[in-house]
Motif scaffolding. Structure first.
Motif, PDB file in Angstrom:
ATOM      1  N   GLN A 437       9.891  -7.989  14.451  1.00 15.95           N
ATOM      2  CA  GLN A 437      10.405  -6.804  13.761  1.00 15.95           C
ATOM      3  C   GLN A 437      11.919  -6.873  13.588  1.00 15.95           C
ATOM      4  N   ASN A 438      12.635  -7.271  14.620  1.00 10.42           N
ATOM      5  CA  ASN A 438      14.093  -7.372  14.514  1.00 10.42           C
ATOM      6  C   ASN A 438      14.500  -8.385  13.455  1.00 10.42           C
ATOM      7  N   SER A 439      13.837  -9.511  13.445  1.00  9.63           N
ATOM      8  CA  SER A 439      14.149 -10.555  12.470  1.00  9.63           C
ATOM      9  C   SER A 439      13.767 -10.109  11.055  1.00  9.63           C
ATOM     10  N   LYS A 440      12.673  -9.393  10.955  1.00 14.42           N
ATOM     11  CA  LYS A 440      12.234  -8.890   9.636  1.00 14.42           C
ATOM     12  C   LYS A 440      13.258  -7.947   9.049  1.00 14.42           C
ATOM     13  N   ASN A 912       1.532 -10.056   4.146  1.00 13.67           N
ATOM     14  CA  ASN A 912       2.909  -9.656   3.857  1.00 13.67           C
ATOM     15  C   ASN A 912       3.844  -9.895   5.030  1.00 13.67           C
ATOM     16  N   ILE A 913       3.309 -10.518   6.082  1.00 14.61           N
ATOM     17  CA  ILE A 913       4.119 -10.755   7.280  1.00 14.61           C
ATOM     18  C   ILE A 913       4.539 -12.220   7.357  1.00 14.61           C
ATOM     19  N   GLU A 941       1.828  -2.537   9.136  1.00 12.68           N
ATOM     20  CA  GLU A 941       2.793  -1.705   8.407  1.00 12.68           C
ATOM     21  C   GLU A 941       4.204  -1.907   8.974  1.00 12.68           C
ATOM     22  N   GLU A 942       4.328  -2.019  10.291  1.00 14.05           N
ATOM     23  CA  GLU A 942       5.640  -2.187  10.927  1.00 14.05           C
ATOM     24  C   GLU A 942       6.302  -3.497  10.507  1.00 14.05           C
ATOM     25  N   LEU A 943       5.500  -4.540  10.284  1.00 14.06           N
ATOM     26  CA  LEU A 943       6.038  -5.871  10.041  1.00 14.06           C
ATOM     27  C   LEU A 943       6.106  -6.239   8.560  1.00 14.06           C
ATOM     28  N   SER A 944       5.588  -5.387   7.685  1.00  9.82           N
ATOM     29  CA  SER A 944       5.615  -5.678   6.254  1.00  9.82           C
ATOM     30  C   SER A 944       6.962  -5.278   5.663  1.00  9.82           C
ATOM     31  N   TYR A 945       7.394  -6.001   4.645  1.00  9.36           N
ATOM     32  CA  TYR A 945       8.664  -5.718   3.986  1.00  9.36           C
ATOM     33  C   TYR A 945       8.561  -4.459   3.124  1.00  9.36           C
ATOM     34  N   ASP A 946       9.593  -3.641   3.185  1.00  2.00           N
ATOM     35  CA  ASP A 946       9.714  -2.486   2.288  1.00  2.00           C
ATOM     36  C   ASP A 946      10.815  -2.796   1.282  1.00  2.00           C
ATOM     37  N   LEU A 947      10.431  -3.077   0.048  1.00  3.78           N
ATOM     38  CA  LEU A 947      11.380  -3.471  -0.990  1.00  3.78           C
ATOM     39  C   LEU A 947      11.370  -2.466  -2.141  1.00  3.78           C
ATOM     40  N   SER A 948      10.967  -1.236  -1.864  1.00  6.13           N
ATOM     41  CA  SER A 948      10.833  -0.225  -2.905  1.00  6.13           C
ATOM     42  C   SER A 948      12.175   0.432  -3.212  1.00  6.13           C
ATOM     43  N   VAL A 949      12.273   1.006  -4.391  1.00  4.80           N
ATOM     44  CA  VAL A 949      13.442   1.813  -4.751  1.00  4.80           C
ATOM     45  C   VAL A 949      13.032   3.259  -4.981  1.00  4.80           C
TER      46      VAL A 949
END
Length: 957
Positions: A437-440, A912-913, A941-949
């Motif tokens: 998680q920290n690295s993500k 997505n991880i 969900e915690e480890l997936s990227y959030d790239l939304s605007v």
């Protein structure tokens, strides 16, 4: 400063989308243009079916309509979507731009370099604002007749003392250019006149000879400049030598000499095309590239367009565009190295253009390097978590001595527990999760600058999931039953292999055990259909339909009568002897399709193998005929062998001829009912409304419509009241015991469409979201669609099938494929579409279908997602009636099929991880993956990227 912003007359809040979707698209368009201030390019990677096309068109038109823009925006699309994008653009203009703005934006298409360069040559007042360019256009074969003629003229320029050569050319020029002989017959002397006239005057020469079909200068300005200003005489010496060798009169060597000259001409023309394409003389504002994941490998032709290399035709599009926008729905099927490789394509922009980005080329490269390093670190931690997770065993599901069936609850207990009370594996997973998680988070902040990605809301409405998945044997349960979505994948039960069908699978398993060093690829064919195994097994001599990769079948020895593996040899013999027996999974797929069809639903069935598609098509069509006979036999109280004659007789009652007063009256009743449906549709002319009546009426008399919608009786008469009843009949739904149900797939009140509802939806869509030309084309297609049986060839034998079921694969002609896509989106034929990979990307099949069956599974989760995305899209039937998309994933218990299911379900949660993680396909590796403990959704969900605007508020339950 980058001057382009979202155009004030752009309005994505339109009848095609809900308010939240429109707001998301508007925000995304604005954000992309703002980020173009700083960066050379961006990736738009929204999930499948979320409207990336309209967002891209919003960006394109915002630039194209700006007073600062004088050159066209270029949108590069796959060849299979060259019709779809312009059609979408027409809908975009109608619904997303003001009437005044729509008038001032023009689009044109180019399938090759010549057309592209010609469009760039157009006068500013006539130039397209948006050009749709085919992916392979730059690399396509250059065989244009006019360019060849111009090359010949240039080769002969200022050549003295060559009167005899000129006379020979005048005589034989029609034989040297493509279709020149036919042009000479229709327009005598035109080619000769052009040969003696400057190229820029050829359009006038053509019109003087009556060739009015030519409406633009035939040779682009870039080609003329290259030929007559940049190339020198010695460049044409090989061609000149070939021209000199042309005989002065007819002789036995004439054709040979002409052929040699044509070959030299082809070679020189190809070289000129390459040079012209390499030096496109424009400073174009934007390139939008669809399906951009195809550029992940720098060595491919498409990717090489954007960077210089030693390859032929490389670098033609470098330093041409001010900015680039890449579209892809599956960025995380790529490895992070491949994703960074795609981001490096943006280095090919024109850095010294009119509006250079804030970042310099060196600074952008440093940004990508930093991102690459962050992704390296993140992927390392994610893979370490993946490996650590793989060491969990059933005993690790105990926390404080309590076994938890719920993955999320178990994971929360692990996170809350003191390490002294956890197992070694649990501690390792907990620590690896924190590190991941920290690295993500570190890599996510960098990735967000260059990639925009939105994930759709998982609910259609409170209490209604967007999708319901029916895995394994859930395909056997009536679709009207209460919701039964998958729980943990290890709790899903596969389909039983019946006792009479167990021997082939037992032999296959024994063969796999004897060959553990190899992946038992052939078992995928066996799990698909018996015919597929017989035609795809590497040991089969008949390789006509084989669809396995070379590396998959390497080392498998052939069957030449006897085989050294006793199990494989007997398996092959058993299937040859009984290949007409219905396959255990295929039979359940067929049964589910027919049940859904009887309820008035359309169904999309995906398979991987060509032969499986044929088996499914044939089996579904035959089962549908059998179901029609059963229903009609009961309703009409007649023998099944008499059903066809009875239905034909009933169908004749619909004849609306003067001699048939009943048919004329039925037609009038139907006309009045349909006109009432269309009463408020002012977009339709009176003539169009009558056309809808005529086209739809012919389908009512077909056996499939009669048995499902009409209240047939022993008398077999169709009355005015029975016609009205057919339009409003509720669909048939049953539970496992045959009792009628009134429940939806999500467990609440039933959501259904009557035939009247379906017709109203279909006509409203055509009226409000399509133009007159498109409506006319669709009605022509529906009118031309056979309502009777269609003769098709399967395995070399011709059979006739109902038109309700159609098969689409790579051998289906493009025009047929297009018409089937169009008509599948209507309440008419086909109602069941069996499709291969050719229908899994870039097509819309969602307007009348919300049921998809993945008969053949796949090792890659993104493939299944792309397939399902054909019916789960904006303004899909599921959204329209607020009913879940039903996704069926049948698999056979205790076979290679179950292993594939469990592997793909495991990889789906990690998708997505661990970006681009490749699944090892050897037997040992897939067995380990198949037995893994599923990843908890909350951890996913915690480890997936959030790239939304843009964040849509979740729908409350």
């Amino acid at each position: 400063m980058y001057p382009f912003r979202r155009h004030p007359e752009l309005q994505l809040f339109n009848p095609n989308v809900d308010a939240a979707t429109g707001e998301r698209q508007m925000v995304t368009v604005a954000e992309i243009l703002i980020r173009f201030e700083r960066y050379p390019g961006l990736i738009l990677a929204d999930e499948v079916g979320m409207g990336k096309t309209f967002v891209a068109l919003g960006v394109a038109t915002s630039i194209a309509l700006s007073k600062d823009c004088v050159q066209p925006v270029v949108i590069m699309v796959p060849s299979g979507l060259m019709d779809k994008w312009p059609a979408d653009f027409n809908a975009f203009k109608e619904h997303c731009l003001s009437e005044e703005a729509a008038k001032h934006v023009r689009c044109k298409s180019a399938g090759n370099v010549l057309d592209f360069l010609k469009l760039l040559d157009d006068k500013p007042s006539e130039r397209a604002h948006i050009i749709f360019l085919k992916h392979g256009a730059i690399n396509a074969t250059r065989s244009d007749r006019w360019v060849k003629l111009a090359v010949i003229r240039r080769a002969m320029k200022r050549r003295r003392g060559m009167d005899e050569v000129w006379r020979a050319l005048d005589r034989f020029i029609p034989f040297l250019v493509r279709d020149g002989e036919s042009l000479e017959r229709r327009y005598p002397g035109m080619l000769k006149a052009m040969l003696h006239t400057p190229v820029r005057r050829w359009l006038k020469i053509a019109h003087q000879h009556g060739y009015t079909k030519m409406n633009d200068d035939p040779v682009p300005e870039a080609v003329i400049e290259r030929l007559f200003q940049e190339m020198v005489g010695r460049d044409f010496e090989p061609l000149l030598a070939a021209i000199k060798s042309i005989p002065r009169r007819h002789s036995k060597h004439l054709q040979h000499r002409l052929k040699e000259t044509r070959a030299t001409l082809e070679e020189l023309a190809d070289f000129i095309w390459s040079e012209c394409a390499r030096h496109i003389p424009e400073n174009l504002p934007l390139l939008i590239l669809d399906e951009a994941h195809h550029t992940k490998n720098a060595r491919t032709r498409l990717a090489s367009l954007f960077h210089e290399s030693g390859q032929k035709d490389a670098g033609q599009l470098t330093r041409v565009f001010e900015r680039m926008l890449f579209l892809t729905a599956t960025p995380f099927q790529l490895g992070h190295n491949e994703l960074c490789s795609i981001l490096r394509r943006f280095d090919g922009i024109r850095w010294d253009g009119q509006y250079p980005p804030v970042l310099s080329a060196l600074e952008y490269e440093a940004t990508v390097v930093s991102l690459h390093e962050a992704l390296d670190a993140s992927q390392l931690k994610s893979r370490r978590l993946d490996e650590t997770w793989g060491r969990l065993t059933a005993s690790d599901l105990l926390v404080n001595g309590v076994h938890s069936e719920d993955e999320d609850r178990w994971w929360k207990q692990i996170q809350a527990s003191n390490s002294t009370r956890l197992t070694t594996n649990q501690i390792a997973v907990k620590e690896a999760s924190v590190a991941a998680q920290n690295s993500k988070h570190a890599s996510e902040s960098l990735l967000r600058e260059l990639v925009i990605r939105h994930i759709r809301n998982r609910q259609l409405a409170p209490g209604v999931l967007r999708r319901i998945r029916h895995s394994g044997d859930l395909i056997r349960v009536a679709s009207g039953s209460p919701a039964m979505p998958d729980g943990s994948s290890d709790q899903v039960v596969g389909l039983d292999v019946d006792e009479h069908a167990r021997l082939p699978f037992l032999l296959a398993a024994r063969h796999a055990i004897r060959n553990r060093a190899q992946r038992a690829v052939f078992a995928e064919g066996l799990a698909s259909s018996y015919h597929t195994f017989l035609r795809t097994h590497p040991a089969t001599k008949n390789g006509e339909n084989k669809e396995l990769l070379d590396e998959d079948d390497a080392g498998v020895k052939g069957i030449d009568g006897a085989h050294e593996d006793w199990h494989l040899n007997n398996l092959y013999k058993i299937l040859q002897a009984g290949e007409n027996n219905l396959h255990p999974k295929l039979s359940h797929t067929v049964e589910r399709v027919i049940d859904l069809w009887e309820q008035g639903e359309s169904v999309l069935v995906f398979c991987h193998f060509v032969q499986t598609g044929r088996d499914l098509h044939r089996s579904i069509a035959l089962a549908m005929e059998e179901r029609i006979r059963q229903i009609a036999s009961r309703a009409l109280s007649c023998r099944q062998e008499d059903v066809e004659d009875e239905l034909v007789a009933i169908g004749r009652q619909f004849d609306a001829s003067k001699e048939n007063s009943r048919g004329a009256r039925l037609k009038e009743v139907f006309r009045n009912e349909l006109l009432e449906v269309m009463r408020d549709l002012d977009e339709l002319s009176a003539a169009e409304k009558e056309r809808f009546v005529d086209v739809i009426y012919r389908y009512l008399r077909t056996p499939s419509f009669l048995v499902r919608f009409f209240p047939l009786s022993k008398k077999g008469q169709i009355t005015e009241s029975s016609l009205r009843a057919a339009l409003d009949k509720q669909p048939r739904r049953f539970d496992a015991s045959g009792e009628a149900l009134h429940l939806s797939a999500s467990g609440g009140e039933i959501n259904y469409e009557t035939l009247r509802d379906s017709l109203r939806t279909f006509i409203e869509f055509q009226a409000k979201k399509s133009d007159e030309t498109s409506r006319a084309k669709l009605l022509d297609t529906l009118d031309a669609t056979q309502s009777g049986r269609i003769r098709m060839k399967h395995d070399g034998e011709g059979e006739t099938f109902l038109p309700n079921v159609r098969l689409v694969n790579g051998s289906t002609k493009r025009e047929t494929r297009t018409s089937l896509m169009q008509t599948f989106n209507t309440p008419f034929f086909p109602e069941v579409l069996v499709a291969s990979a050719v229908m899994s990307e870039g097509v819309d099949l969602h307007r009348n279908c919300r049921h998809v069956i993945h008969h053949d599974l796949c090792w890659i989760p993104s493939t299944l997602e792309q397939r399902t995305g054909r019916v789960d899209r904006i303004q899909s039937k599921g959204e329209r009636i607020t009913a879940s998309v039903a996704v069926f994933l049948p698999f056979l218990k205790a076979t290679q099929d179950e292993k594939m299911y469990r592997v793909v379900m495991d990889r789906e949660r990690w998708f997505n991880i661990v970006m681009g993680d490749e699944v090892k396909m050897d037997t040992a590796s897939t067995e380990v993956l198949a037995e893994r403990i599923p990843l908890p959704p909350s951890m996913q969900e915690e480890l997936s990227y959030d790239l939304s605007v843009y964040s849509e508020k979740p729908k409350e339950s």
